[in-house]
Design an enzyme around this catalytic site. Sequence first.
Site, mmCIF file in Angstrom:
data_model
loop_
_atom_site.group_PDB
_atom_site.id
_atom_site.type_symbol
_atom_site.label_atom_id
_atom_site.label_comp_id
_atom_site.label_asym_id
_atom_site.label_seq_id
_atom_site.Cartn_x
_atom_site.Cartn_y
_atom_site.Cartn_z
ATOM 1 N N GLY A 8 0.811 -1.207 0.000
ATOM 2 C CA GLY A 8 0.000 0.000 0.000
ATOM 3 C C GLY A 8 0.847 1.261 0.000
ATOM 4 O O GLY A 8 0.516 2.253 -0.653
ATOM 5 N N ASN A 25 -7.592 3.664 9.361
ATOM 6 C CA ASN A 25 -6.978 2.509 9.997
ATOM 7 C C ASN A 25 -7.089 2.535 11.522
ATOM 8 O O ASN A 25 -7.082 1.505 12.163
ATOM 9 C CB ASN A 25 -5.500 2.403 9.587
ATOM 10 C CG ASN A 25 -4.765 3.731 9.672
ATOM 11 O OD1 ASN A 25 -5.244 4.755 9.151
ATOM 12 N ND2 ASN A 25 -3.628 3.730 10.307
ATOM 13 N N CYS A 57 2.589 1.496 11.929
ATOM 14 C CA CYS A 57 3.632 1.925 11.005
ATOM 15 C C CYS A 57 4.597 2.910 11.604
ATOM 16 O O CYS A 57 5.573 3.269 10.976
ATOM 17 C CB CYS A 57 3.029 2.529 9.762
ATOM 18 S SG CYS A 57 2.070 1.345 8.882
ATOM 19 N N ALA A 84 -2.573 -6.226 0.231
ATOM 20 C CA ALA A 84 -2.964 -7.623 0.436
ATOM 21 C C ALA A 84 -2.995 -8.021 1.907
ATOM 22 O O ALA A 84 -3.905 -8.717 2.347
ATOM 23 C CB ALA A 84 -2.019 -8.545 -0.329
#
Lengths: 135, 411, 379
Positions: free
Chosen positions: C71, C139, C316, C188
């Site tokens: 992504g 998210n 992240c 994915a």
Amino acid sequence: MAYSDKVVDHYENPRNVGTLDKDAQDVGTGLVGAPACGDVMKLQIKVSAEGIIEDAKFKTFGCGSAIASSSLVTEWVKGKTLDEAAQIKNTEIAQELALPPVKIHCSVLAEDAIKAAIADYKKKSGTGEPEAAAE
Amino acid sequence: MTAVDKNSKTHPIYLDYQATTPCDPRVVDKMLPYFTEKFGNPHSRNHAYGWEAEEAVEVAREQIADIIGADPKEVIFTSGATESNNLAIKGVAQFYRDKKDHVVTVVTEHKCVLDTCRHLEQEGFRVTYLPVRANGLVDLAELEAAVTDKTAVVSVMGVNNEIGVIQPLAEIGAICRKKGAFFHTDCAQAVGKIPLDVNAMNIDLMSISGHKLYGPKGIGALYVRRRPRVRLVPMINGGGQERGMRSGTLATPLCVGLGEACRLAKAEMGAEAERLRMLRDRLLDGVRARLPEVYINGDLEQRIPGNLNLSFAFVEGEGLMMGVKDLAVSSGSACTSASLEPSYVLRALGVDVEMAHTSLRFGMGRFTTEADIDHAIDSVTKAVEHLRAMSPLWEMHQQGIDLKSIQWAEH
Amino acid sequence: MTRSAYLDYNAGAPMRPEAVAAMTEALATGGNPSSVHGAGRDARRRMEEARARVAALAAADPSGVVFASGGTEANALALRGSGRDRVLVSAVEHASVREAVAAETIPVGGDGVVDLDALDHLLAADPRPALVSVMLANNETGVIQPVARVAEMARRHGALVHCDACQAPGRIVVSLSDLGVDFLTMSAHKLGGPAGIGALVLADPDFALAPILLGGGQERRRRAGTENLAGIVGFGAAAAMAADDIGSGVAILGVCNLRDDLESEVRRRVPDAVVVGAGAPRIGNTACLALPGVAAQIQVAALDLAGVMVSAGAACSSGKVAESHVLAAMGLEPAIAGSAVRVSLGWASRREDVDAFLDAWTELARRKGLRVNEAAKAA
């Protein structure tokens, strides 16, 4: 790239591979293409007194489609008059062999080879316009 | 279709190890748990799943560093050698663009290096594309003359993907260090095939590929020297992973796969090179014993043992490929093989266009057997004989006609 | 290691067995999809099947699917490759969007939804053709953005639109044409596929996207590099399963109900807890829960000890314990924002996982002196 069954058949079992005496009066030789381009076709026709193509031979340096195109035209020109043979179009060759677009040039070359062989024969026998054969 | 063709459809003999290698089953085994029970995100510092993944990634980083003599901190993960090459060359050039505006590379580099350099030219950089000698190797004097105090980076590949020749990395590194330019080397084809040491060779940046050394596709690495420090502008931002040089969630199984692939390659390199050299010689001797007019492209000595690039005069490459359908080999490099252009690498060696068209690249590797080689010799010989019997050029050659003397109607 | 409850699907979902099987097979067989020989052609065929499955998940044309390494790269590709100098991104975007290029910020309201009036003003204020990037589902909070309306507005101003949809597929219906965006990012590993693969989907397959990675004509010249075949087929298999989850109602009846039960039980057991973003439409798998007065890191650590895996903020940030930019943009008081954890569910989540969370979290709240109601008697 997947080849059609007909291309594979001509590649594996080429018809009429060989050489006729290019100095013979009744033989016309067409040599078209260039090694640098990856294709060279030599097509030879033996013409009877009645103007019928009674034998044809080829040798080709090139991909499977080029080999198949030249092999196919040796079958097609046999038994035809020069004028009939000159009518063979590359599109018919491409269609018969189901050539993909990137291989259409192989059929063009085969058509050119027929024309060059006929021109060479006519030049030798003095029956046609003096057009230079490729060789 | 003949029986051989039918068989070849399911089991062609794989001789294309420079295009890609199968993933070693031992590598796959190491990767699998990280797809399932050990699936954590290595950047999740909050829980055990994350720690486990992070630890696995760091072990892999050590394994990669180990095979090139680097410190693990100097290894960053990327999506593959293409990204590594783009990042190394663009990133360094852009970072130092205020002081330096010049890049040196070689005409036989992989497409992604050349395309990156062309892109830099559009941005106003000057790029010197060094020629190679007939054996495929760069001329060190020419390279030294090309590097100036304005040169930001010199990019020369370790091993060529088409002809397998090994460039003199240590000598190039010494020149770059002396001249104050960074040395980047695309070692996608070199890692695990030849001994590499980033310190002994003065390498500042090195691109590594997973799928060229029996690891998975979609993973690579870039070695970035810390002392003296090499800095670069990242291409992919956001998240700050990989010391800020490459953001994005790390794919733990892929990292693990690349690490294990490096570990295995390092452990087995010596014996494997010897075995491949014997296979390569067997192939070359076998073909030459049965066929005349076969030419080797690229230096045979300064070359990885798993590569043989041969030109078969008077037959055409694509036609030849069709005749060796029971072999998975390449005519030209895989990236450009959809085009009908002759290989630019062979052209750069001074190989005639005609001969370039007739070349086949045999790539041998870990799973290649003697029986495979014997089958390949047989298959190639038969195909070449079949095609030469049909080739007007072969006929002329045998009649002693010089093909160059003929006026060809180029189309 | 005890492994009772993994509730961190928005960081990365465990892989679906179908995806593992597809990848294992692809890893074992190999082949470079760009090679012309049989092994290469076979690899290409499998790659194109996967491309069609991924396209189907976004109701898109397969030729518009550009595979990338994830992504993050897909976002960078859209934001850098669109050719637009002016870029507007929402305040709650993932870092890979906010940091890809220099961009102006579109504010969000207290519910976490982009402020459409503000966007309208921003677009009207500068005549240069722009690119607008607004995510489909956040998210951290799961809040769904009105992307179709954003796209409609952007189009009126001649702007292109990118949508980071990494958190949405398999959780809500995603349709490229209904959204009306030009570029859509998918990842994915958020939907049970492998990490290391994602896609940028182009509405116009012929859009002249400027590539980031050069060299080699893969992905129709939009993304060079040997294709990650195993990753791609794993993505394809996971995409097919995610589409099934939507089609069969698993996403709604299973996961979403579980999340709703979790939230109502949280409210009942810990009355002072805050469900962040509850007033806005949200994807059905995410609960952003604040336990006022208890630092998020403490909650995460305590839950981890109890075998429950959740996140504070986004994963992240590479270990940085940073304040959540998403919660700050929503105007949450720092005391609430600093005490919020994210619970995210997915295809393998079970009621026991939710119960484990509830028990551990309630116990923590009790220890920290919050008012706590007893758990309902076990059924």
